[in-house]
Write an enzyme that holds these catalytic residues in place. Structure first.
Site, PDB file in Angstrom:
ATOM      1  N   GLU A   1       0.716  -0.962   0.011  1.00 37.74           N
ATOM      2  CA  GLU A   1       0.095   0.379  -0.145  1.00 37.74           C
ATOM      3  C   GLU A   1       0.318   1.424   0.306  1.00 37.74           C
ATOM      4  O   GLU A   1       0.536   1.733  -0.043  1.00 37.74           O
ATOM      5  CB  GLU A   1      -0.618  -0.218   1.483  1.00 37.74           C
ATOM      6  CG  GLU A   1      -0.590  -0.150   2.784  1.00 37.74           C
ATOM      7  CD  GLU A   1      -0.045  -1.310   3.374  1.00 37.74           C
ATOM      8  OE1 GLU A   1      -0.056  -1.607   4.456  1.00 37.74           O
ATOM      9  OE2 GLU A   1       0.273  -1.862   2.211  1.00 37.74           O
TER      10      GLU A   1
ATOM     11  N   ASP B   1      19.984  16.531 -32.259  1.00 33.78           N
ATOM     12  CA  ASP B   1      20.648  16.906 -33.756  1.00 33.78           C
ATOM     13  C   ASP B   1      22.572  17.847 -33.108  1.00 33.78           C
ATOM     14  O   ASP B   1      22.332  17.698 -31.905  1.00 33.78           O
ATOM     15  CB  ASP B   1      20.390  19.286 -33.725  1.00 33.78           C
ATOM     16  CG  ASP B   1      20.471  19.218 -35.014  1.00 33.78           C
ATOM     17  OD1 ASP B   1      21.607  18.705 -35.762  1.00 33.78           O
ATOM     18  OD2 ASP B   1      19.771  19.918 -35.659  1.00 33.78           O
TER      19      ASP B   1
ATOM     20  N   ASP C   1      13.890  21.093 -29.833  1.00 31.46           N
ATOM     21  CA  ASP C   1      13.877  22.807 -29.635  1.00 31.46           C
ATOM     22  C   ASP C   1      13.148  23.964 -30.412  1.00 31.46           C
ATOM     23  O   ASP C   1      13.602  24.917 -30.557  1.00 31.46           O
ATOM     24  CB  ASP C   1      15.346  23.357 -29.154  1.00 31.46           C
ATOM     25  CG  ASP C   1      16.404  23.904 -30.534  1.00 31.46           C
ATOM     26  OD1 ASP C   1      16.004  23.112 -31.373  1.00 31.46           O
ATOM     27  OD2 ASP C   1      17.493  24.342 -30.035  1.00 31.46           O
TER      28      ASP C   1
ATOM     29  N   ASP D   1      10.156  20.152 -34.003  1.00 30.65           N
ATOM     30  CA  ASP D   1      10.499  19.095 -33.554  1.00 30.65           C
ATOM     31  C   ASP D   1       9.273  18.026 -32.674  1.00 30.65           C
ATOM     32  O   ASP D   1       9.123  17.119 -31.794  1.00 30.65           O
ATOM     33  CB  ASP D   1      11.410  19.300 -32.369  1.00 30.65           C
ATOM     34  CG  ASP D   1      12.708  19.338 -33.203  1.00 30.65           C
ATOM     35  OD1 ASP D   1      12.967  18.730 -34.492  1.00 30.65           O
ATOM     36  OD2 ASP D   1      12.950  20.218 -33.050  1.00 30.65           O
TER      37      ASP D   1
ATOM     38  N   ASN E   1       6.620 -14.622   4.664  1.00 31.75           N
ATOM     39  CA  ASN E   1       6.278 -14.124   5.952  1.00 31.75           C
ATOM     40  C   ASN E   1       4.143 -14.700   5.906  1.00 31.75           C
ATOM     41  O   ASN E   1       3.305 -14.914   6.748  1.00 31.75           O
ATOM     42  CB  ASN E   1       6.193 -12.943   6.355  1.00 31.75           C
ATOM     43  CG  ASN E   1       7.927 -12.856   6.950  1.00 31.75           C
ATOM     44  OD1 ASN E   1       8.008 -13.912   7.388  1.00 31.75           O
ATOM     45  ND2 ASN E   1       7.975 -11.282   7.779  1.00 31.75           N
TER      46      ASN E   1
ATOM     47  N   ASN F   1       1.856  -4.775   9.582  1.00 27.65           N
ATOM     48  CA  ASN F   1       2.469  -4.414   8.689  1.00 27.65           C
ATOM     49  C   ASN F   1       3.102  -2.878   8.490  1.00 27.65           C
ATOM     50  O   ASN F   1       4.138  -1.909   7.562  1.00 27.65           O
ATOM     51  CB  ASN F   1       1.165  -4.447   8.167  1.00 27.65           C
ATOM     52  CG  ASN F   1       1.328  -4.081   6.332  1.00 27.65           C
ATOM     53  OD1 ASN F   1       2.346  -4.548   5.451  1.00 27.65           O
ATOM     54  ND2 ASN F   1       0.402  -3.286   5.617  1.00 27.65           N
TER      55      ASN F   1
ATOM     56  N   ASP G   1       6.088  -1.144   6.944  1.00 27.12           N
ATOM     57  CA  ASP G   1       5.765   0.917   6.252  1.00 27.12           C
ATOM     58  C   ASP G   1       6.437   1.866   6.343  1.00 27.12           C
ATOM     59  O   ASP G   1       7.222   1.918   6.276  1.00 27.12           O
ATOM     60  CB  ASP G   1       4.058   0.307   5.479  1.00 27.12           C
ATOM     61  CG  ASP G   1       3.900  -0.479   5.349  1.00 27.12           C
ATOM     62  OD1 ASP G   1       4.375  -0.988   4.559  1.00 27.12           O
ATOM     63  OD2 ASP G   1       2.455  -0.694   4.860  1.00 27.12           O
TER      64      ASP G   1
END
Length: 855
Positions: free
Chosen positions: A296, A338, A602, A606, A670, A695, A699
């Protein structure tokens, strides 16, 4: 997309505001040359809102926070906590609710800070417009344009709003985005035909999002934001960029985890139902198991890591507009660019102006100067070099008309009058100019000599000689036209008289060779894609000691189909005399070969290539349309800056991969053990609240990952997210984690003779300890003692492990169902954890050796 449908949707008699007479009031628009006052502009901005064609209003923070609760797992946990409260399990209700709130708040705060930092960086390279306010021309962000503003337009500008043309000088606008017409349309003041209700017929109006190809103008803004033509069809015109390789990888990773989660949860529910365990506890256990399997924090880790990468890249002179492109920059293995400004200094000088025989000619300089001076398109560096070379008096000449430059013709023509006759002066690519000529001038001879086969060969030889010496060469030609000839058209560019050549030098950039070598050593092949000749490009490569592996010419690309081009692009590294459409084909061919392609551009044309590349790169001095299309803006046009950006992109990707690799190995092991334990234990192996606490503590230990260092070995080559690699790593490391979990079960049940609560306590401490400490093994492919983790990551991880070990000894532990383990448990745990880490390190080395990845 059906363009006729779009046109009918945005134009009608009522909405064709360009048909209103200028004398009619139009929402109090200013008409004087001084424009609006700054005070009036602020008032109108507050009233009309920002000039955005799509509603980008930011939700209030409280709504953003509440939106986090839409996550299905969060909803499921809150339902579970409500059921607990309803059945009298108040402790479970409080603990689950608090942990959900903590997790959501942590995620929200981190992502909000990251997005705010990234947004502030994007503003530094936003498109700006030249606005006349209080009689002065100032630069303001396009989002602050208001109805009534007077805007000065020039070649290369992206038009910031819908408005009327008040003044124009050879103004040509490309508006294919709205009308589908690929050719530029000329705009001028004055009322169009009365039935001009379609956009392409509105010759006196310009529209937001279109581009000025040539000329200059002054416009008065009539419509902004969602009131513009593009605003009315924004959803129809929006082209979502293709997902990056990283986005595709994370999506596949999510699907893999979802399948595993569903299988394990269903397995646990079925086993517990078969063994007649309490349904509420079984349900809560299954939900907690799903939460434990779900990464999460991945969205938060991705957002924070990418935003931190954007901030670090800004310090290295690279501004990130689209965060997801950072990973693509790190994965880029081909860069198309270029040579001007990247391999050369972009300090172009006019060095030669010679006649067809190669002798210096003032006549050639004068003709080139007239063409560049009166041309109203976007001035190229070559034009600027001509005008800076020598100041020539042009007061006797008057411009009548011009044919603007385009990349198909590769030339520009101006029609001039000197009072005693009119002259069409043409400047452009030498080969095309010579082909259009029937005569040539010879210095000291006023007559025009016909071009025959021999003279053409001599002129061509002179052209080749100049290019071999490294000169960029333009051809200069002219023809007389009748005195009443008032409109210049492409058809006039025939039967020309060839005057000679203009030769330019652009010195190679001293740092380019080292930068190219650094990119090459890091696995990025640089391919030069240029409109220049192959001889000039080869000359630059020779001076910079760049090996030429293969050359592909634009005329050859034109003859190839896509499959043939895909074969050729692999071996060639110089693409010369290519037009914008051919540039885009080269990029698409490289992508079809599986490369991650970057494009540095540029110019006006392009934009298609910037869109097609995996990562579009432009420079701060680029025209608006190129900057708008790019994913990143280089504040310095230097490959060293780009190299730094590539390295930062790889660091960002490396840290994201750490979280994924840890979550899919140790954590999965686990959770798999937890599901397996349900088969033989008469009680739940861990209470739902204990799983959730495990958990959330795990985290927390991983929150500092975006700060962590990445080993130099990880930066040597571009990498993409490989799901096979991740799955195989999970299948190697996950079972080791599960094996030690089952060893813990044995110790708890048979050595310590643990009851239900002691078993759950012991496994909680062991699983948290192994999950947290294995971070230091998995975060590096090398020796964990040589690869130092960030101090914050070390401190956080050790603190979390200490909390997990001490919590059962405190009164607070009782609320989670913990009891104090005996002293011998901690001694056994220490031995088990050390053994576990050594085995994981050994398995990791075998795994990377098996995949032939250098440690």
């Amino acid at each position: 997309m059906n363009m006729s449908r779009v046109k009918s949707k945005v134009t009608s008699k009522d909405s064709a505001w360009w048909l209103q007479a200028p004398t009619e009031p139009q929402a109090g628009l200013a008409t004087d040359a001084a424009g609006l006052s700054n005070a009036e502009a602020r008032t109108r901005l507050a009233k009309c809102g920002p000039n955005l064609f799509r509603d980008h209003q930011v939700q209030p923070l409280w709504l953003q926070f509440l939106s986090r609760f839409k996550n299905p797992l969060v909803i499921l946990l809150l339902v579970a906590s409500a059921i607990s409260a309803f059945t009298g399990e108040i402790t479970n209700f409080v603990i689950i609710t608090l942990m959900v709130l903590f997790s959501v708040t942590l995620d929200f705060v981190q992502e909000h800070r990251a997005s705010t930092a990234a947004a502030s960086l994007r503003k530094t390279v936003s498109v700006r417009a030249s606005v006349i306010r209080d009689g002065k021309t100032i630069e303001v962000p396009a989002t602050e344009i208001v109805p009534g503003d007077l805007i000065a337009l020039s070649a290369g500008d992206m038009i910031p709003a819908d408005g009327l043309v008040l003044e124009a000088k050879d103004l040509f606008v490309k508006q294919a985005l709205l009308t589908g017409e690929s050719y530029p349309v000329e705009k001028h003041p004055g009322m169009p035909a009365t039935d001009a209700t379609d956009l392409q017929d509105a010759t006196n109006a310009v529209f937001m999002g279109t581009t000025v190809i040539s000329g200059s103008a002054r416009m008065r803004v009539v419509k902004t934001g969602t009131g513009t033509a593009i605003g009315a069809i924004a959803n129809s015109l929006t082209r979502q960029p293709p997902p990056t390789s990283f986005e595709v990888g994370t999506h596949r990773f999510g699907l893999l985890i979802m399948r595993l989660t569903i299988l394990l949860v269903l397995f646990v529910l079925l086993v517990n139902a078969f063994m007649h365990k309490p349904w509420l506890e079984s349900f809560l256990f299954a939900v907690a198991l799903a939460v434990g399997l779900t990464p999460e924090l991945l969205p938060m880790v991705v957002s924070v890591t990418l935003s931190r990468g954007a901030i670090l890249m800004a310090k290295k002179r690279v501004i990130v507009k689209r965060l997801a492109a950072i990973q693509n920059l790190g994965s880029m293995d081909v860069l198309c660019t270029d040579k001007t400004g990247t391999l050369t200094e972009a300090k172009i000088r006019l060095e030669q102006h010679v006649d067809p025989q190669g002798k210096p000619s003032q006549r050639v300089l004068e003709l080139a100067y007239l063409n560049s001076f009166f041309e109203t398109g976007l001035k190229s560096p070559l034009d600027e070099a001509i005008l800076a070379h020598e100041n020539i008096d042009v007061s006797a000449w008057q411009k009548i008309d011009e044919v603007p430059f385009d990349f198909e013709r590769r030339r520009v023509s101006v029609l001039l009058d000197k009072g005693n006759g009119r002259l069409l002066v043409v400047k452009g690519a030498s080969e095309e100019i010579i082909e259009l000529c029937t005569h040539y001038e010879q210095q000291g001879n006023a007559e025009q000599i016909p071009l025959d086969k021999t003279s053409r060969a001599q002129i061509h030889a002179e052209h080749i000689a100049l290019e071999k010496d490294g000169f960029r060469v333009l051809g200069i030609a002219w023809r007389e036209v009748p005195a009443d000839h008032s409109d210049a058209v492409i058809g006039d560019e025939t039967d020309l008289v060839f005057a000679g050549f203009a030769g330019f030098l652009d010195p190679p950039k001293a740092s380019a060779g080292a930068a190219l070598a650094a990119l090459q050593d890091s696995g990025v092949a640089v391919k030069i894609v240029t409109g220049d000749s192959e001889l000039v490009t080869q000359h630059v490569c020779t001076e910079l000691k760049i090996p030429v592996l293969g050359i592909l010419m634009g005329k050859d690309i034109e003859q190839m189909d896509d499959s043939a081009l895909r074969v050729k692009v692999e071996t060639a590294n110089l693409f010369c005399r290519v037009n914008p459409a051919q540039k885009e084909r080269v990029i698409l061919a490289l992508k079809a070969r599986g490369h991650v392609v970057g494009y540095l551009g540029d110019g006006i044309n392009d934009a298609p290539s910037l869109h097609s590349a995996d990562v579009g790169l432009s420079v701060d001095s680029a025209v608006d349309v190129a900057k708008e299309a790019a994913d990143m803006i280089l504040l310095d046009q230097d490959l060293h800056v780009l190299y730094d950006g590539v390295m930062e992109g790889r660091r960002t990707f490396g840290n994201i991969m750490k979280y994924i690799m840890m979550g899919t190995s140790s954590n999965f092991g686990n959770m798999f053990s937890m599901a397996g334990a349900a088969l033989f234990l008469p009680f739940l192996p861990m209470l739902p609240t204990q799983i959730l606490l495990n958990n959330i503590l795990y985290d927390l230990s991983e929150v500092p990952i975006p700060l962590d260092k990445v080993d130099p070995e990880e930066l040597r080559r571009p990498r993409v997210m490989d799901m096979n690699f991740i799955r195989n790593f999970m299948l190697v490391i996950g079972p080791i984690s599960s094996a030690f979990d089952f060893l813990t079960f044995y110790v708890m049940l048979h050595v310590l003779q643990a009851n239900e609560t002691l078993f759950q306590t012991g496994w909680f401490v062991e699983s948290l300890s192994t999950q947290v400490l294995v971070i230091f093994i998995i975060r590096t492919r090398g020796n964990p003692f040589k690869s130092r983790a960030h101090p914050v990551l070390v401190a956080t991880s050790l603190t979390v492990m200490a909390i997990g070990a001490i919590l059962p000894l405190t009164p607070l532990g009782g609320y989670f169902g913990f009891v104090a383990p005996p002293v011998e448990f901690y001694a056994i745990l220490a031995v088990m954890v050390v053994t576990y880490l050594l085995i994981v390190e050994f398995a990791k080395r075998i795994f990377y050796h098996w995949h032939r990845v250098a440690i």
